[in-house]
Scaffold this motif. Structure first.
Motif, PDB file in Angstrom:
ATOM      1  N   SER A   9      -4.028   6.871   0.778  1.00 22.95           N
ATOM      2  CA  SER A   9      -2.703   6.224   0.747  1.00 22.95           C
ATOM      3  C   SER A   9      -1.642   7.123   1.396  1.00 22.95           C
ATOM      4  O   SER A   9      -1.392   8.234   0.926  1.00 22.95           O
ATOM      5  CB  SER A   9      -2.291   5.926  -0.697  1.00 22.95           C
ATOM      6  N   PRO A  10      -0.995   6.647   2.452  1.00 21.53           N
ATOM      7  CA  PRO A  10       0.015   7.496   3.104  1.00 21.53           C
ATOM      8  C   PRO A  10       1.250   7.690   2.216  1.00 21.53           C
ATOM      9  O   PRO A  10       1.912   8.725   2.295  1.00 21.53           O
ATOM     10  CB  PRO A  10       0.360   6.709   4.372  1.00 21.53           C
ATOM     11  N   TYR A  11       1.541   6.690   1.378  1.00 23.46           N
ATOM     12  CA  TYR A  11       2.694   6.830   0.466  1.00 23.46           C
ATOM     13  C   TYR A  11       2.391   7.945  -0.553  1.00 23.46           C
ATOM     14  O   TYR A  11       3.234   8.794  -0.838  1.00 23.46           O
ATOM     15  CB  TYR A  11       2.944   5.534  -0.299  1.00 23.46           C
ATOM     16  N   PRO A  34      -6.136   0.951  -6.405  1.00 23.45           N
ATOM     17  CA  PRO A  34      -5.225  -0.034  -7.010  1.00 23.45           C
ATOM     18  C   PRO A  34      -5.893  -1.393  -7.203  1.00 23.45           C
ATOM     19  O   PRO A  34      -5.523  -2.151  -8.099  1.00 23.45           O
ATOM     20  CB  PRO A  34      -4.068  -0.124  -6.015  1.00 23.45           C
ATOM     21  N   PHE A  35      -6.909  -1.680  -6.391  1.00 25.18           N
ATOM     22  CA  PHE A  35      -7.544  -2.999  -6.468  1.00 25.18           C
ATOM     23  C   PHE A  35      -8.520  -3.106  -7.643  1.00 25.18           C
ATOM     24  O   PHE A  35      -8.997  -4.192  -7.952  1.00 25.18           O
ATOM     25  CB  PHE A  35      -8.219  -3.332  -5.128  1.00 25.18           C
ATOM     26  N   ALA A  48       0.635  -2.661  -9.979  1.00 21.57           N
ATOM     27  CA  ALA A  48      -0.712  -2.143  -9.679  1.00 21.57           C
ATOM     28  C   ALA A  48      -0.755  -1.457  -8.319  1.00 21.57           C
ATOM     29  O   ALA A  48      -1.704  -1.632  -7.552  1.00 21.57           O
ATOM     30  CB  ALA A  48      -1.764  -3.250  -9.755  1.00 21.57           C
ATOM     31  N   LYS A  49       0.298  -0.719  -8.018  1.00 22.27           N
ATOM     32  CA  LYS A  49       0.315   0.011  -6.739  1.00 22.27           C
ATOM     33  C   LYS A  49       0.337   1.510  -7.003  1.00 22.27           C
ATOM     34  O   LYS A  49       0.837   1.959  -8.040  1.00 22.27           O
ATOM     35  CB  LYS A  49       1.551  -0.387  -5.936  1.00 22.27           C
ATOM     36  N   ILE A  50      -0.175   2.220  -6.038  1.00 22.54           N
ATOM     37  CA  ILE A  50      -0.071   3.670  -6.065  1.00 22.54           C
ATOM     38  C   ILE A  50       0.794   4.099  -4.876  1.00 22.54           C
ATOM     39  O   ILE A  50       0.851   3.353  -3.880  1.00 22.54           O
ATOM     40  CB  ILE A  50      -1.463   4.335  -5.979  1.00 22.54           C
ATOM     41  N   PRO A  51       1.464   5.236  -4.989  1.00 25.83           N
ATOM     42  CA  PRO A  51       1.456   6.208  -6.078  1.00 25.83           C
ATOM     43  C   PRO A  51       2.295   5.753  -7.271  1.00 25.83           C
ATOM     44  O   PRO A  51       3.231   4.972  -7.124  1.00 25.83           O
ATOM     45  CB  PRO A  51       2.098   7.445  -5.436  1.00 25.83           C
ATOM     46  N   ASP A  63       8.551   3.475  -6.745  1.00 22.02           N
ATOM     47  CA  ASP A  63       7.471   3.695  -5.812  1.00 22.02           C
ATOM     48  C   ASP A  63       7.574   5.113  -5.233  1.00 22.02           C
ATOM     49  O   ASP A  63       8.251   5.971  -5.828  1.00 22.02           O
ATOM     50  CB  ASP A  63       7.495   2.636  -4.705  1.00 22.02           C
ATOM     51  N   SER A  64       6.956   5.352  -4.069  1.00 21.10           N
ATOM     52  CA  SER A  64       6.910   6.716  -3.541  1.00 21.10           C
ATOM     53  C   SER A  64       8.303   7.299  -3.325  1.00 21.10           C
ATOM     54  O   SER A  64       8.525   8.483  -3.555  1.00 21.10           O
ATOM     55  CB  SER A  64       6.115   6.757  -2.233  1.00 21.10           C
ATOM     56  N   GLN A 109      -4.273  -4.028   6.397  1.00 21.33           N
ATOM     57  CA  GLN A 109      -4.710  -5.181   5.594  1.00 21.33           C
ATOM     58  C   GLN A 109      -5.199  -6.310   6.494  1.00 21.33           C
ATOM     59  O   GLN A 109      -6.170  -6.993   6.174  1.00 21.33           O
ATOM     60  CB  GLN A 109      -3.573  -5.656   4.684  1.00 21.33           C
TER      61      GLN A 109
END
Ligand code: GSH
Length: 199
Positions: A9-11, A34-35, A48-51, A63-64, A109
């Motif tokens: 994940s780039p974030y 996250p999935f 349900a997202k990272i980070p 978020d990030s 995606q």
């Protein structure tokens, strides 16, 4: 504290660069897809997202951008964001970079939808064009000028390396050769080597 993240994940990578740069200790890094919708991640971040950074009092930050700003202000004496707070044009540079991240991840995606036969030529082209136009604009903004590492430069290295990793055929170097030259030097810093995805 606990950081939910994935290597690719780039974030999340931007956040991990902040942690590394400021030598922040006591953060347990938890790899999360996250999935998978794991109950722990869903409790911390309903999106349900990272980070996602869970603080010691149980509350969570996402978020990030929020996590980076929190770590820099609370644990890094604002060393990476510096005096950006009331500098509206720099805030807009930040928005531009975030938008390019979103285009690069959305493009990924679209690639993944290929397997389902659902890839859209329209959206693929739109994300590609936004990404290339965005990088061309970044080149003109002087983000790379500071000799001291800045939050914007952290984002830029993580972004360009992600584009090389996930979109190796995208000809971004043809439109932004100065960024390409800058990256070669900037990506040698220890914080980027330490956080680079291993795959
Ligand atoms: N704006 C968010 C941020 O800056 O943290 C974006 C985070 C994001 O989209 N992360 C991706 C994710 O969790 C991984 S690179 N995707 C899962 C999903 O979209 O459901």
């Amino acid at each position: 504290m606990k950081l939910y993240y994935s290597d690719a994940s780039p974030y999340a990578r931007c956040v991990r660069v902040f942690i590394c740069y400021h030598n922040i200790e006591g953060i347990e890094e938890i790899i999360a897809n996250p999935f998978d919708n794991s109950p722990e991640l869903l409790r911390a971040n309903p999106l349900a997202k990272i980070p996602c950074l869970q603080l010691n009092d149980g509350s969570a930050l996402f978020d990030s951008e929020v996590i980076m700003r929190y770590l820099d202000a609370e644990h890094g004496q604002s060393g990476l964001f510096g005096s950006m707070e009331h500098n509206w044009s720099q805030q807009c540079h930040f928005s531009l970079l975030k938008g390019i991240f979103d285009s690069a991840v959305s493009l990924r995606q679209e690639q993944l939808r290929e397997d389902e036969g659902l890839r859209s030529a329209f959206w693929t082209s739109r994300f590609e064009q936004a990404l290339l136009r965005g990088l061309k604009e970044v080149e003109t903004l002087g983000i790379t000028r500071s000799a001291e590492l800045t939050a914007l430069q952290v984002m830029l290295v993580c972004l360009l390396e992600y584009v090389d990793f996930r979109h190796p055929d995208l000809p971004w170097r043809n439109v932004t050769s100065a960024l390409s030259v800058w990256l070669e030097q900037a990506q040698q810093a220890d914080v980027f080597i330490a956080t680079r995805p291993k795959m």
